[in-house]
Enzyme design. Structure first.
Site, PDB file in Angstrom:
ATOM      1  N   ALA A   1      55.519 -38.545  47.834  1.00 50.45           N
ATOM      2  CA  ALA A   1      55.548 -38.460  49.294  1.00 50.45           C
ATOM      3  C   ALA A   1      55.764 -39.841  49.895  1.00 50.45           C
ATOM      4  O   ALA A   1      55.504 -40.866  49.247  1.00 50.45           O
ATOM      5  CB  ALA A   1      54.248 -37.857  49.826  1.00 50.45           C
ATOM      6  N   ASP A   2      56.230 -39.847  51.133  1.00 45.52           N
ATOM      7  CA  ASP A   2      56.356 -41.104  51.858  1.00 45.52           C
ATOM      8  C   ASP A   2      56.166 -40.827  53.347  1.00 45.52           C
ATOM      9  O   ASP A   2      56.640 -39.814  53.870  1.00 45.52           O
ATOM     10  CB  ASP A   2      57.712 -41.760  51.637  1.00 45.52           C
ATOM     11  CG  ASP A   2      57.732 -43.185  52.156  1.00 45.52           C
ATOM     12  OD1 ASP A   2      57.243 -44.074  51.423  1.00 45.52           O
ATOM     13  OD2 ASP A   2      58.197 -43.407  53.280  1.00 45.52           O
ATOM     14  N   THR A   3      55.459 -41.723  54.020  1.00 43.19           N
ATOM     15  CA  THR A   3      55.144 -41.559  55.436  1.00 43.19           C
ATOM     16  C   THR A   3      55.727 -42.700  56.256  1.00 43.19           C
ATOM     17  O   THR A   3      55.595 -43.869  55.876  1.00 43.19           O
ATOM     18  CB  THR A   3      53.616 -41.519  55.649  1.00 43.19           C
ATOM     19  OG1 THR A   3      53.057 -40.431  54.915  1.00 43.19           O
ATOM     20  CG2 THR A   3      53.278 -41.348  57.133  1.00 43.19           C
TER      21      THR A   3
END
Length: 210
Positions: A68-70
């Site tokens: 994941a990446d935010t």
């Protein structure tokens, strides 16, 4: 069920994924995660999440992969993790009293698979008009430095968020309902009740999709 690998060093993603009661191991990948300061935040988050999943696959050819990446988007700028105290100060002053968007892309690879399923929920967040002294106190606690946008929605000391529209977990860093949906599409069996998730998950708009 195959072994799952969480390709992230984020303790918040670890805690969120643990709520799904699935066996998994944490194996962060070594990548340059610097976020471009301009560009489409959805494309940026999706690309980084997919790249993490692909890097994890090179290390582990058989397990299921979750990455994941935010990123935070405001006024055409894209904010990742602050580089230092001054950068954190800049980000928090830019965000306070205003609305921004948080994009947390999730990438899932089925066991032994080579292509990633990727989704990118977007949550609109309204920040309260916090004081300079509160920003300095947050920096003194070293709270901003591993968080996109230099804040955490769940920060009980700072409480920077006035309200939000969308998935709460998405702002924390990993949408649980979206992760459930992707894992099921990747042939993972998940039997979970909403009571085992966060309280906010019961009213999450993504619940109906899972």
């Amino acid at each position: 069920m195959s072994e799952l690998v969480l390709a992230s060093a984020s303790p918040r993603r670890h805690e969120l994924l643990a709520r799904l009661k699935l066996p998994f191991v944490v194996r962060p990948v070594d990548l340059d995660e610097r976020t471009p300061s301009r560009g489409n935040p959805e494309i940026i988050a999706r690309r980084l999440a997919r790249t993490k999943a692909e890097a994890a696959r090179l290390v582990d050819p058989e397990s299921g992969i979750i990455a994941a990446d935010t990123v935070v988007a405001v006024d055409g700028s894209v904010l990742g993790k602050p580089a230092d105290a001054e950068d954190a100060r800049r980000m928090l002053k830019l965000l306070r009293g205003r609305t921004h968007e948080v994009v947390s892309a999730v990438a899932v690879m089925r066991a032994g698979g080579r292509s990633a399923l990727v989704r990118h929920p977007v949550t609109r967040v309204v920040m309260r008009d916090f004081a300079d002294a509160e920003i300095e106190a947050s920096i003194a606690r070293a709270d901003p430095f591993d968080k996109a946008g230099a804040y955490a929605i769940q920060d009980e000391a700072f409480r920077p968020v006035e309200r939000y529209d969308g998935c709460h977990c998405n702002v924390v860093g990993l949408s649980l309902w979206m992760t459930i949906e992707l894992l099921r599409k990747a042939d993972e069996e998940i039997g979970i009740s909403v009571e085992e998730l966060l309280p906010q998950c019961a009213s999450c708009p993504l619940k109906l999709q899972s």
